[in-house]
Design a protein around this motif. Structure first.
Motif, PDB file in Angstrom:
ATOM      1  N   THR A 250       0.888  -1.076  -0.082  1.00 59.32           N
ATOM      2  CA  THR A 250      -0.218   0.180   0.039  1.00 59.32           C
ATOM      3  C   THR A 250       0.908   1.241  -0.091  1.00 59.32           C
ATOM      4  N   GLY A 251       2.086   1.267   0.626  1.00 61.77           N
ATOM      5  CA  GLY A 251       2.923   2.350   0.694  1.00 61.77           C
ATOM      6  C   GLY A 251       3.399   2.604  -0.504  1.00 61.77           C
ATOM      7  N   LEU A 252       3.700   1.564  -1.524  1.00 60.85           N
ATOM      8  CA  LEU A 252       4.411   2.027  -2.836  1.00 60.85           C
ATOM      9  C   LEU A 252       3.034   2.197  -3.917  1.00 60.85           C
ATOM     10  N   ARG A 253       1.898   1.884  -3.289  1.00 64.80           N
ATOM     11  CA  ARG A 253       0.815   2.187  -4.167  1.00 64.80           C
ATOM     12  C   ARG A 253      -0.262   3.398  -3.833  1.00 64.80           C
ATOM     13  N   ARG A 254       0.284   4.312  -2.999  1.00 64.47           N
ATOM     14  CA  ARG A 254      -0.489   5.036  -2.368  1.00 64.47           C
ATOM     15  C   ARG A 254      -1.534   5.926  -3.054  1.00 64.47           C
ATOM     16  N   GLY A 255      -2.652   5.830  -2.714  1.00 66.56           N
ATOM     17  CA  GLY A 255      -3.829   6.549  -3.315  1.00 66.56           C
ATOM     18  C   GLY A 255      -4.614   5.819  -4.487  1.00 66.56           C
ATOM     19  N   ARG A 256      -4.109   4.504  -4.643  1.00 65.97           N
ATOM     20  CA  ARG A 256      -4.631   3.493  -5.605  1.00 65.97           C
ATOM     21  C   ARG A 256      -5.776   2.777  -4.948  1.00 65.97           C
ATOM     22  N   PRO A 257      -6.556   1.948  -5.785  1.00 67.07           N
ATOM     23  CA  PRO A 257      -7.729   1.220  -5.018  1.00 67.07           C
ATOM     24  C   PRO A 257      -7.307   0.307  -3.983  1.00 67.07           C
ATOM     25  N   VAL A 258      -6.078  -0.592  -4.231  1.00 68.40           N
ATOM     26  CA  VAL A 258      -5.531  -1.519  -3.114  1.00 68.40           C
ATOM     27  C   VAL A 258      -5.342  -0.611  -1.872  1.00 68.40           C
ATOM     28  N   ASP A 259      -4.844   0.340  -1.872  1.00 66.67           N
ATOM     29  CA  ASP A 259      -4.356   1.282  -0.969  1.00 66.67           C
ATOM     30  C   ASP A 259      -5.794   1.473  -0.237  1.00 66.67           C
ATOM     31  N   THR A 260      -6.681   2.115  -0.807  1.00 65.42           N
ATOM     32  CA  THR A 260      -7.802   2.447  -0.253  1.00 65.42           C
ATOM     33  C   THR A 260      -8.557   1.434   0.509  1.00 65.42           C
ATOM     34  N   GLY A 261      -8.675  -0.066   0.012  1.00 67.16           N
ATOM     35  CA  GLY A 261      -9.276  -0.859   0.517  1.00 67.16           C
ATOM     36  C   GLY A 261      -8.542  -1.481   1.675  1.00 67.16           C
ATOM     37  N   VAL A 262      -7.228  -1.644   1.597  1.00 65.84           N
ATOM     38  CA  VAL A 262      -6.496  -1.866   2.826  1.00 65.84           C
ATOM     39  C   VAL A 262      -6.714  -1.184   3.911  1.00 65.84           C
TER      40      VAL A 262
END
Length: 307
Positions: free
Chosen positions: A119-131
């Motif tokens: 999630t830190g590497l993909r901050r702001g993306r759907p996977v980040d929001t879901g987690v």
């Protein structure tokens, strides 16, 4: 490094004495242990006086504490009111709780740090929001609700696990209880790792490593992750003692006869020797875990030096 360790060990002595004294005072004022020995009926004065003499409760509170501390250094944690040695109770309870804590820490580290890095590497993306939403739900739901729900679904409805853990409590049986115990801490580790990764990936040393053409995997594992793990390691180190001491609810749900079970029984029966003995060992666990965490900082970040 050696002088730092010696200084930290010396600092642990007054902390240990202060913490155990505070616990001893609190436990001894929480109720009348003699009343707990006599059950529902009130003890007659002669019996109460004899029991107080037998267990050393007729002396002053600080005299009791001094006697207790002298016995600790000989390995004698006293005798429970049922006549069983507290050391024997520890010998049966601590191995079970240690196994439960090991399972909880492994799940907390593996799942929490992995989700935090992703999630830190993909901050702001759907996977980040879901987690983030998932971890917020886990933090908001009390542990006893999570434990009872998993026990009902996995043990009663789907028969994937046994609703109650066997007395041996092997590692395989402790996976679900360990997940319940570590659930809130796992969520915090995920969010803490995510924040640390997202902040450090914009640092100059990361941009320099990328500009040098280093492989992405090496940049993440050798440069970004090592520096980002320092606050996470701090949390996990302090969480070890918290997991062992906070296992009362989880052990009650899954019928695990560990430290939490013995502490619960000691509090309910006003058994001061059992409560103080177990909490004393937990204080030592806290102190040692914090010392190991401080020493681990230098391994993660070579710039850290101890004088």
């Amino acid at each position: 490094m050696g002088r730092y360790v010696i200084r930290r060990l010396l600092q642990m002595i007054p902390v240990f004495i202060g913490a155990t004294l505070l616990i001893f005072l609190m436990v001894n004022v929480m109720g009348d242990p003699i009343a707990g020995l006599c059950g529902e009926r009130q003890c007659d004065p002669a019996t109460a006086a004899q029991l107080k003499r037998e267990y050393g409760l007729d002396k002053g509170i600080f005299t009791q504490y001094w006697t207790y501390m002298k016995h600790i250094f000989t390995g004698d944690f006293g005798t429970a009111f049922n006549g069983q040695s507290v050391t024997d109770l520890m010998g049966a309870a601590f191995p079970v709780t240690i196994r439960l804590t090991i399972v909880a820490i492994i799940l907390e580290v593996v799942i929490g740090i992995t989700l935090g890095v992703v999630t830190g590497l993909r901050r702001g993306r759907p996977v980040d929001t879901g987690v983030l939403l998932l971890t917020l739900v886990v933090i908001s739901v009390p542990i006893f609700v999570t434990g009872l729900l998993l026990q009902l679904l996995l043990g009663v409805e789907w028969h994937w696990i046994q609703p109650s853990v066997s007395p041996d409590a092997g590692f395989g049986e402790l996976i679900v209880p360990g997940l319940v115990l570590a659930s809130v801490s796992l969520a915090y580790v995920t969010r803490l790792t995510r924040t640390s990764i997202a902040e450090n990936k914009r640092s100059d040393y990361v941009r320099t490593a990328v500009a040098k053409g280093l492989p992405r995997r090496r940049v993440i594992t050798r440069h970004l992750l090592r520096n980002s793990l320092i606050p996470v390691i701090t949390f996990i180190g302090t969480d070890i003692g918290a997991l062992m001491g906070g296992a009362i609810v989880t052990e009650r749900i899954f019928n695990i006869h560990g430290v939490g079970y013995q502490l619960y029984q000691g509090i309910v029966r006003q058994n001061t020797q059992t409560v103080v003995g177990f909490v004393t060992v937990l204080v030592l666990v806290f102190l040692v875990a914090n010392l190991l965490v401080d020493l681990l900082y230098a391994v993660l970040d070579p710039r850290i030096r101890y004088a």
